[in-house]
Motif scaffolding. Structure first.
Motif, mmCIF file in Angstrom:
data_model
loop_
_atom_site.group_PDB
_atom_site.id
_atom_site.type_symbol
_atom_site.label_atom_id
_atom_site.label_comp_id
_atom_site.label_asym_id
_atom_site.label_seq_id
_atom_site.Cartn_x
_atom_site.Cartn_y
_atom_site.Cartn_z
ATOM 1 N N CYS A 225 0.842 -1.213 0.000
ATOM 2 C CA CYS A 225 0.000 0.000 0.000
ATOM 3 C C CYS A 225 0.868 1.251 0.000
ATOM 4 C CB CYS A 225 -0.938 0.012 1.207
ATOM 5 S SG CYS A 225 -2.180 -1.292 1.139
ATOM 6 N N LEU A 226 1.924 1.272 0.815
ATOM 7 C CA LEU A 226 2.799 2.442 0.864
ATOM 8 C C LEU A 226 3.508 2.638 -0.469
ATOM 9 C CD1 LEU A 226 4.310 2.010 4.463
ATOM 10 C CD2 LEU A 226 2.737 3.815 3.711
ATOM 11 N N ASP A 227 3.952 1.561 -1.077
ATOM 12 C CA ASP A 227 4.596 1.637 -2.390
ATOM 13 C C ASP A 227 3.622 2.218 -3.423
ATOM 14 O OD1 ASP A 227 5.690 1.183 -4.906
ATOM 15 O OD2 ASP A 227 5.469 -1.002 -4.810
ATOM 16 N N VAL A 228 2.469 1.596 -3.548
ATOM 17 C CA VAL A 228 1.519 1.978 -4.608
ATOM 18 C C VAL A 228 1.059 3.433 -4.433
ATOM 19 C CG1 VAL A 228 -0.804 1.513 -5.525
ATOM 20 C CG2 VAL A 228 0.769 -0.388 -5.091
ATOM 21 N N LEU A 229 0.743 3.818 -3.195
ATOM 22 C CA LEU A 229 0.197 5.167 -2.977
ATOM 23 C C LEU A 229 1.245 6.276 -3.116
ATOM 24 C CD1 LEU A 229 -2.348 4.630 -0.050
ATOM 25 C CD2 LEU A 229 -2.826 4.809 -2.474
ATOM 26 N N THR A 230 2.526 5.941 -3.031
ATOM 27 C CA THR A 230 3.551 6.995 -3.169
ATOM 28 C C THR A 230 4.174 7.017 -4.573
ATOM 29 O OG1 THR A 230 5.268 5.517 -2.267
ATOM 30 C CG2 THR A 230 4.182 7.010 -0.701
ATOM 31 N N ARG A 231 3.658 6.240 -5.486
ATOM 32 C CA ARG A 231 4.267 6.194 -6.818
ATOM 33 C C ARG A 231 4.189 7.528 -7.549
ATOM 34 N NH1 ARG A 231 2.496 0.145 -8.753
ATOM 35 N NH2 ARG A 231 3.797 -0.917 -7.214
ATOM 36 N N ARG A 232 3.090 8.240 -7.381
ATOM 37 C CA ARG A 232 2.964 9.547 -8.053
ATOM 38 C C ARG A 232 4.042 10.490 -7.547
ATOM 39 N NH1 ARG A 232 -2.125 8.488 -7.314
ATOM 40 N NH2 ARG A 232 -3.132 7.719 -9.182
#
Ligand code: NCD
Length: 336
Positions: A321-328
Motif C-alpha cells: 500500500c505504501l509503495d503503490v500510494l507513493t508512486r505519483r
C-alpha cells in the motif's frame, strides 16, 4: 530479492496508475475488485522479501511517513512502522496520548500541522468513523486508514485476504469463489468485520456473519451476507471461521449478559470448531481475548490457525500500500 510473481495475472490489471487510481486508501468500499487484487499481487514481492534474512529495500528512501494514532494499537502501528522502515522511508509515530490533541487541538488543526511538515504519506487510526476521510480531504499527501471507529480497517481486510489466498493455494485452491466463511463476534462495532465483508464478498466468497441480536447491525442481509444468531448453525459447512473480539470500548450500556454466557454461546471451542468443515481454517485479527471469543487450543491449532500468518502478511500488505500510494510522488513511470 526473489520474486514470487510468476503467477502474476499479466494483462489482467489496467496498466500504470489506472491499476490503482486512488490517492488515498480510506476504505475497501471505495475499491474495485481488480484494485483489491492488484494490491494482493503487489504484496507478494514483499512477502518474499520479508522471508529473507536481509529485509531492506530503498524504494521509499528520502520519503517521510507519519503514523498518527489517536487510538491504541500494537500490531497495526508496529506493522506500518516496520513496513515503512523496510522500504527505506523515514517513519515517525505520533501517539495521541502524548500529542496536542490532549491539549484541546481540533482534528483539522492536527491535520494541518502534519501537512505542514510535508509528510509523503500519513497513516491514521482514529476512534471516530469518518475522521480519516476528513483528514484526507485536508492534506496534500496520500492518507492510509489504519482503522476509523466502526467504519473501516482496509489494510486488515487486505491482509486477511492475502493470508487466506496463501492458505488456499497451499491446499491447491486458486480462487475465493464460493468459499464459505463465517465471521463471528461483535459485528456491530467491528470495522474489521465491515471491511472484510466488503472485501471477501467482492472476491467471491460466501459470507455468514454471526452475533447476538444486539451486536448485529440492522439490514445486514441487504449487503449480500447471511446473518445468524445461532453459532452452531453458522458453523455448519464453514471452510473458514473468523473470530472477533467484543469491542467493549465502543459499547455504551450492556450488550451481552456476561462474558461467561457469551463464551458459552459464541466462543470458538475445539468442540464447536468440529461443527465446521474437517479442515476449516481459523482466523482472528487480534487482540484476542482467550477464553472468551476463542479458546487457546483453537487459536494455536497447528495447520489450521492462521492467526500468526495474518500478522506476517500485514507487513507485506502495508508495504504494498505504501509503495503503490507513493508512486505519483516518486515519479514512477506510468504513475507520475
Ligand atoms: C482490530 C482493530 O483495531 O480494529 N485490531 C487490529 O487492528 N488488528 C480489532 C480489534 O481491536 O478488536
Amino acid at each position: 530479492m526473489t520474486s514470487t510473481r510468476t503467477s502474476s495475472p499479466a494483462g489482467r490489471f489496467p496498466a500504470g496508475a489506472l491499476a490503482f487510481p486512488h490517492r488515498d486508501l480510506v476504505g475497501i468500499g471505495e475499491l474495485q475488485t481488480h484494485e483489491i487484487l492488484y494490491i494482493l499481487e503487489e504484496a507478494e514481492q514483499w512477502v518474499a522479501l520479508n522471508r529473507q534474512p536481509h529485509k531492506h529495500s530503498d524504494l521509499l528512501s528520502g520519503l517521510t511517513i507519519i503514523n498518527a494514532f489517536f487510538e491504541n494499537s500494537t500490531r497495526t502501528l508496529l506493522s506500518f512502522e516496520i513496513a515503512g522502515k523496510r522500504l527505506g522511508a523515514d517513519v515517525v509515530n505520533m501517539h495521541a496520548a502524548q500529542s496536542s490533541v490532549k491539549k484541546g487541538e481540533t482534528l483539522i488543526d492536527t491535520a494541518m500541522t502534519l501537512n505542514a511538515m510535508r509528510a509523503d504519506a500519513i497513516v491514521i487510526r482514529h476512534g471516530s468513523s469518518g475522521a480519516v476521510r476528513l483528514i484526507a480531504n485536508r492534506v496534500d499527501c496520500p492518507v492510509l486508514n489504519a482503522g476509523d471507529g466502526q467504519h473501516e480497517h482496509p489494510t486488515q481486510a487486505l491482509l486477511d485476504a492475502l493470508t487466506l489466498r496463501h492458505a488456499l493455494r497451499a491446499r491447491g485452491r486458486e480462487e475465493f469463489n464460493g468459499l464459505r466463511i463465517t465471521i463471528c463476534g461483535d459485528i456491530l462495532h467491528s470495522r474489521v468485520a465491515r471491511s472484510n465483508m466488503l472485501c471477501l464478498t467482492a472476491l467471491g466468497a460466501k459470507l455468514r456473519v454471526c452475533a447476538p441480536p444486539a451486536l448485529l447491525p440492522a439490514g445486514i442481509g441487504e449487503i449480500g451476507v447471511e446473518a445468524f444468531h445461532d453459532f452452531d448453525a453458522a458453523l455448519d459447512g464453514a471452510e473458514v471461521v473468523m473470530m472477533l473480539r467484543l469491542q467493549n470500548e465502543r459499547m455504551s450500556g450492556q450488550f451481552i449478559p456476561s462474558a461467561r454466557e457469551y463464551r458459552h454461546l459464541y466462543g470458538l471451542t475445539a468442540k464447536r470448531l468440529a461443527l465446521a468443515e474437517p479442515d476449516a481454517l481459523v482466523m482472528h485479527p487480534g487482540p484476542m481475548n482467550r477464553g472468551v471469543e476463542i479458546d487457546s487450543d483453537v487459536a494455536d491449532l497447528p495447520g489450521r490457525s492462521l492467526i500468526t500468518r495474518q500478522v506476517e502478511m500485514g507487513v507485506a500488505i502495508r508495504m504494498a500500500c505504501l509503495d503503490v500510494l507513493t508512486r505519483r510522488t516518486r515519479g514512477v513511470e506510468g504513475w507520475a
